[in-house]
Design a protein around this motif. Structure first.
Motif, PDB file in Angstrom:
ATOM      1  N   LYS A  80       0.845  -1.192   0.000  1.00 22.62           N
ATOM      2  CA  LYS A  80       0.000   0.000   0.000  1.00 22.62           C
ATOM      3  C   LYS A  80       0.885   1.249   0.000  1.00 22.62           C
ATOM      4  CE  LYS A  80      -3.821   2.230   2.477  1.00 22.62           C
ATOM      5  NZ  LYS A  80      -4.738   2.167   3.652  1.00 22.62           N
ATOM      6  N   GLY A  81       0.587   2.137  -0.895  1.00 23.00           N
ATOM      7  CA  GLY A  81       1.363   3.363  -0.989  1.00 23.00           C
ATOM      8  C   GLY A  81       2.538   3.274  -1.951  1.00 23.00           C
ATOM      9  N   VAL A  82       2.845   2.063  -2.427  1.00 24.24           N
ATOM     10  CA  VAL A  82       3.911   1.915  -3.422  1.00 24.24           C
ATOM     11  C   VAL A  82       3.428   2.531  -4.731  1.00 24.24           C
ATOM     12  CG1 VAL A  82       5.241   0.263  -4.797  1.00 24.24           C
ATOM     13  CG2 VAL A  82       4.874  -0.153  -2.353  1.00 24.24           C
ATOM     14  N   PRO A  83       4.230   3.365  -5.366  1.00 19.63           N
ATOM     15  CA  PRO A  83       3.804   4.029  -6.604  1.00 19.63           C
ATOM     16  C   PRO A  83       3.279   3.033  -7.641  1.00 19.63           C
ATOM     17  CG  PRO A  83       5.871   4.957  -5.851  1.00 19.63           C
ATOM     18  CD  PRO A  83       5.578   3.789  -4.959  1.00 19.63           C
ATOM     19  N   GLY A  84       2.077   3.319  -8.146  1.00 17.00           N
ATOM     20  CA  GLY A  84       1.497   2.489  -9.194  1.00 17.00           C
ATOM     21  C   GLY A  84       0.562   1.410  -8.721  1.00 17.00           C
ATOM     22  N   VAL A  85       0.592   1.060  -7.443  1.00 19.97           N
ATOM     23  CA  VAL A  85      -0.278   0.002  -6.933  1.00 19.97           C
ATOM     24  C   VAL A  85      -1.723   0.474  -6.965  1.00 19.97           C
ATOM     25  CG1 VAL A  85      -0.937  -1.329  -4.891  1.00 19.97           C
ATOM     26  CG2 VAL A  85       1.468  -1.100  -5.502  1.00 19.97           C
ATOM     27  N   LYS A  86      -2.596  -0.348  -7.578  1.00 22.03           N
ATOM     28  CA  LYS A  86      -3.998   0.013  -7.752  1.00 22.03           C
ATOM     29  C   LYS A  86      -4.816  -0.463  -6.543  1.00 22.03           C
ATOM     30  CE  LYS A  86      -3.573  -0.287 -12.781  1.00 22.03           C
ATOM     31  NZ  LYS A  86      -3.644   1.157 -12.995  1.00 22.03           N
ATOM     32  N   ALA A  87      -5.694   0.390  -6.071  1.00 27.41           N
ATOM     33  CA  ALA A  87      -6.462   0.105  -4.862  1.00 27.41           C
ATOM     34  C   ALA A  87      -7.306  -1.156  -5.006  1.00 27.41           C
ATOM     35  CB  ALA A  87      -7.344   1.298  -4.513  1.00 27.41           C
ATOM     36  N   ASP A  88      -7.932  -1.331  -6.169  1.00 26.33           N
ATOM     37  CA  ASP A  88      -8.791  -2.503  -6.341  1.00 26.33           C
ATOM     38  C   ASP A  88      -7.967  -3.795  -6.376  1.00 26.33           C
ATOM     39  OD1 ASP A  88      -7.645  -1.731  -8.762  1.00 26.33           O
ATOM     40  OD2 ASP A  88      -9.282  -2.561  -9.959  1.00 26.33           O
ATOM     41  N   ARG A  89      -6.786  -3.722  -7.006  1.00 26.17           N
ATOM     42  CA  ARG A  89      -5.922  -4.905  -7.044  1.00 26.17           C
ATOM     43  C   ARG A  89      -5.396  -5.232  -5.644  1.00 26.17           C
ATOM     44  NH1 ARG A  89      -4.246  -5.972 -12.406  1.00 26.17           N
ATOM     45  NH2 ARG A  89      -6.114  -5.636 -13.642  1.00 26.17           N
ATOM     46  N   LEU A  90      -5.074  -4.210  -4.891  1.00 30.43           N
ATOM     47  CA  LEU A  90      -4.573  -4.415  -3.533  1.00 30.43           C
ATOM     48  C   LEU A  90      -5.641  -5.086  -2.673  1.00 30.43           C
ATOM     49  CD1 LEU A  90      -2.082  -3.774  -1.705  1.00 30.43           C
ATOM     50  CD2 LEU A  90      -3.349  -1.764  -0.935  1.00 30.43           C
ATOM     51  N   SER A  91      -6.876  -4.640  -2.821  1.00 31.71           N
ATOM     52  CA  SER A  91      -7.981  -5.222  -2.066  1.00 31.71           C
ATOM     53  C   SER A  91      -8.177  -6.690  -2.433  1.00 31.71           C
ATOM     54  CB  SER A  91      -9.263  -4.429  -2.327  1.00 31.71           C
ATOM     55  OG  SER A  91     -10.361  -5.015  -1.663  1.00 31.71           O
ATOM     56  N   GLU A  92      -8.110  -6.997  -3.731  1.00 32.16           N
ATOM     57  CA  GLU A  92      -8.250  -8.384  -4.187  1.00 32.16           C
ATOM     58  C   GLU A  92      -7.074  -9.238  -3.705  1.00 32.16           C
ATOM     59  OE1 GLU A  92     -10.724  -7.672  -8.363  1.00 32.16           O
ATOM     60  OE2 GLU A  92      -8.533  -7.865  -8.394  1.00 32.16           O
ATOM     61  N   GLY A  93      -5.886  -8.639  -3.696  1.00 32.69           N
ATOM     62  CA  GLY A  93      -4.692  -9.378  -3.300  1.00 32.69           C
ATOM     63  C   GLY A  93      -4.722  -9.865  -1.870  1.00 32.69           C
ATOM     64  N   LEU A  94      -5.547  -9.221  -1.035  1.00 35.16           N
ATOM     65  CA  LEU A  94      -5.657  -9.632   0.361  1.00 35.16           C
ATOM     66  C   LEU A  94      -6.422 -10.943   0.523  1.00 35.16           C
ATOM     67  CD1 LEU A  94      -6.356  -6.149   1.990  1.00 35.16           C
ATOM     68  CD2 LEU A  94      -4.222  -7.457   2.039  1.00 35.16           C
ATOM     69  N   SER A  95      -7.036 -11.419  -0.570  1.00 36.77           N
ATOM     70  CA  SER A  95      -7.743 -12.707  -0.550  1.00 36.77           C
ATOM     71  C   SER A  95      -7.138 -13.605  -1.627  1.00 36.77           C
ATOM     72  CB  SER A  95      -9.241 -12.517  -0.820  1.00 36.77           C
ATOM     73  OG  SER A  95      -9.826 -11.681   0.158  1.00 36.77           O
ATOM     74  N   PRO A  96      -6.045 -14.314  -1.314  1.00 36.30           N
ATOM     75  CA  PRO A  96      -5.383 -15.154  -2.327  1.00 36.30           C
ATOM     76  C   PRO A  96      -6.306 -16.239  -2.856  1.00 36.30           C
ATOM     77  CG  PRO A  96      -4.543 -15.626  -0.125  1.00 36.30           C
ATOM     78  CD  PRO A  96      -5.378 -14.403  -0.003  1.00 36.30           C
ATOM     79  N   ARG A  97      -6.253 -16.462  -4.162  1.00 34.62           N
ATOM     80  CA  ARG A  97      -7.081 -17.468  -4.806  1.00 34.62           C
ATOM     81  C   ARG A  97      -6.258 -18.605  -5.406  1.00 34.62           C
ATOM     82  NH1 ARG A  97     -10.359 -16.376  -2.327  1.00 34.62           N
ATOM     83  NH2 ARG A  97     -10.539 -18.621  -2.332  1.00 34.62           N
TER      84      ARG A  97
END
Length: 642
Positions: free
Chosen positions: A377-394
């Protein structure tokens, strides 16, 4: 025999032994004085010693170069010599020879030391040569090996030491043994080197004391051809100073037992020792319990920023930003020359460590993975929606390092992942066929096929098992019985395994895999355990050419289906299964897979396949790059040639 005669013989034997000891001791004293005294004729350069390295992967060569630099900086003249370029007939002319020797297959020397080893063995066994051939030569040997190989650990160095002594050479320092898997090879070698320099320069002790021999008497203990290794009833050395004790730089192996790979905790061995833990954590691993690990993949970071996923995204439709890279066993039964981790992980032929609970491993892996995602979070370029999805590994790639199938509770661990609807991609190194047979259905099962012939597999994988080829073939046969998706994973290493197309194609029928992944080796930098360079890394065009030739050899059974240029990777797929009406179906319907697993009924790979998007198909303009992602190219500022 009368008591008086027996007594006389005893006295004679004692006097003879004392005479031999005094002879060797006086000769060693003369050598040390010669080495430490100034050159009587300064107009003539002192004779150079010889520093030989017996090496296969480059470890011993690297160590020898380090010692050579140390010798030079201390004003000691030596030639660094590859034994394949040295005539052993000249050994009797040498004053001092240092040898850094690796042990290779079945306790034998690497090819560059074969002739040298044969000459020593033949000469010492030939009664016509005599036991004083090398009486003017003094030497020291450092062994490089792996304790995982058991009885053959440092067999070559031990043999060199024994043969040199049997030919009359004087050992100026007892042989030391380095373990490439013990985590302290550099420390032990540096200790030996420091002690050696001290002996060669006159043997100054660390406490400032000097004896008339230039050192502690234990430093110059005579080791002759008649010496036997004293063993206690448990097979341990007794009455012999341990190499770390001699170095004065580290505690003995006995005192370190609780912290080393064979140390124990609560009566069970710990796979991850402090040394191994520190090394892996330095590489970005998060260690779970005593034998598992998780790490954030660079492709996970890439797709969090919308800059593209890995080849598994292109070939099979995984979401790279929701993929967790993990392993329940950091240990492996191979020591591959292209190992990403430079052999910082432990090795073993069977599970011999403390075992953690599978539920705890899965919970900890997910927890550590999500913590690493949050740190993005806060790393340049990281997208909020992708970060949210990444918290639930599939997805879970059970291919981080080591051999996950070694873990005795691998089926329970897979069940825990599937219960959370997390897909499983498991890679095995084809040395545990029975484990493959017992494995429950997983999303996709890989077998590493690093070579196509017995000799090349032995050279590139450096397996611990003596019956490695039989295990390899049986693993492929076990793969054939699986109903779910199966893959041969080929890692191409230029100069090692890129010439055997016919032999590779002959393995197709053995395992009958659904897919064949062909990937160029990833160069992970130089290390003491690998001699690979960028010259061994194939171009994508090389991988394509190899893949197309291999597909042709299959006579229509397989075709080139997908590619991912960025990963230098190409996918072959079975035509009769995954090509429907001219379109490829290499992707996976993950929800369908989990539904099938939940039923408990038998199902096969065709039941959960999905259509491959056009951009991922072989030859597409996108080259396997998802057009919904943003292509990002780093600026490279090359120096001008003018």
């Amino acid at each position: 025999m009368p008591p008086a005669s027996a007594a006389r013989l005893t006295v004679i034997a004692v006097l003879s032994a004392a005479t031999v000891y005094c002879f060797y001791k006086s000769r060693r004293l003369r050598l040390l004085k010669k080495l430490s005294s100034p050159n009587p004729n300064p107009t003539l350069a002192p004779p150079k010693g010889k520093l030989l390295f017996v090496s296969q992967t480059g470890t011993s060569k690297t160590l020898a170069r380090r010692l050579f630099d140390l010798l030079t900086s201390n004003g000691l003249a030596f030639d660094l010599v590859d034994p394949k370029d040295y005539e052993p007939e000249d050994l009797h002319k040498e004053n001092l020879v240092l040898i850094v020797a690796s042990t290779w297959d079945d306790g034998k020397p690497p090819p560059n030391g074969g002739f040298f080893a044969d000459w020593l063995a033949e000469s010492s066994d030939d009664f016509r040569v005599g036991s004083m051939l090398l009486s003017k030569c003094s030497f020291a040997v450092f062994g490089v090996g792996s304790r995982a190989y058991g009885e053959t650990f440092n067999a070559v160095a031990k043999e060199f030491s024994k043969r040199m002594r049997s030919l009359g050479a004087t050992e100026v320092l007892p042989m030391w043994e380095g373990d490439v898997d013990g985590g302290d090879l550099d420390m032990v070698f540096d200790g030996w080197s420091e002690k050696l320099i001290g002996v060669l320069k006159g043997g100054a002790l660390e406490n400032g004391d000097k004896s008339e021999f230039g050192g502690d008497e234990s430093d110059f203990e005579v080791i002759s051809s008649s010496d036997e290794e004293d063993k206690d009833e448990n097979g341990a050395d007794s009455g012999i100073v341990d190499v770390e004790d001699i170095a004065g730089k580290a505690p003995s192996r006995k005192s370190m037992a609780l912290d080393r790979p064979n140390g124990k905790l609560n009566g069970e061995k710990e796979m991850v020792t402090p040394v191994i833990r520190a090394s892996l954590e330095k590489q970005g691993y998060k260690i779970i319990g005593s034998h598992s690990g998780v790490k954030l993949c660079r492709w996970t970071k890439s797709q969090l920023r919308g800059r593209g996923g890995c080849y598994k995204h292109s070939f099979y439709g995984i979401e790279s930003h929701r993929c967790m890279e993990a392993t329940p066993s950091l240990a492996c039964a191979n020591k591959c020359v292209f190992c990403w981790r430079h052999h910082t992980n432990p090795v073993g032929k069977s599970w011999q460590w403390k075992m953690d609970d599978p539920l705890e491993i899965v919970n900890s892996a997910i927890d550590l993975h999500t913590k690493m995602i949050r740190q993005m979070k806060g790393v340049p370029g990281v997208k909020a929606d992708r970060l949210s999805e990444g918290l639930s590994p599939r997805h879970c790639a059970l291919s981080l390092v080591g051999e996950p199938i070694m873990y005795p509770e691998i089926n329970s661990l897979v069940d825990e992942l599937h219960r959370r609807r997390i897909s499983t991609f498991l890679v095995t190194n084809a040395q545990f066929p029975e484990k493959i047979k017992l494995l429950k259905p997983i999303t996709q099962l890989y077998v590493s096929v690093d070579a196509a012939t017995k000799d090349s597999l032995k050279a590139i994988d450096r397996p611990l098992f003596g019956d490695f080829w039989e295990r390899f073939v049986d693993s492929l046969k076990a793969l054939k019985e699986k109903q779910q998706r199966t893959v041969y994973r080929l890692t191409l290493v230029k100069g090692w395994n890129t010439e055997d197309i016919d032999a590779y194609s002959s393995l197709f029928s053995v395992g009958n895999p659904d897919f064949i992944e062909i990937k160029g080796v990833t160069y992970c930098g130089s290390s003491a355990t690998s001699k690979l360079t960028m010259e061994n890394v194939p171009w994508h065009s090389d991988v394509k050419a190899f893949s197309e030739a291999l597909a042709l050899k299959s006579e229509g059974q397989y075709e080139v289906a997908c590619e991912h240029i960025h990963s230098c990777c190409v996918l072959l797929a079975k035509v009769d299964k995954f090509k429907v009406n001219g379109l490829w179906f290499t992707w996976i319907d993950y929800e369908k897979f989990h539904d099938l697993v939940a039923t408990g009924r038998t199902f096969d790979s065709k039941d959960y396949m999905a259509a491959t998007p056009s951009w991922a198909v072989y030859g597409a303009e996108e080259g396997g790059f998802d057009p919904e992602q943003s292509r990002y190219r780093k600026e490279r500022h090359h120096k001008s040639s003018h």
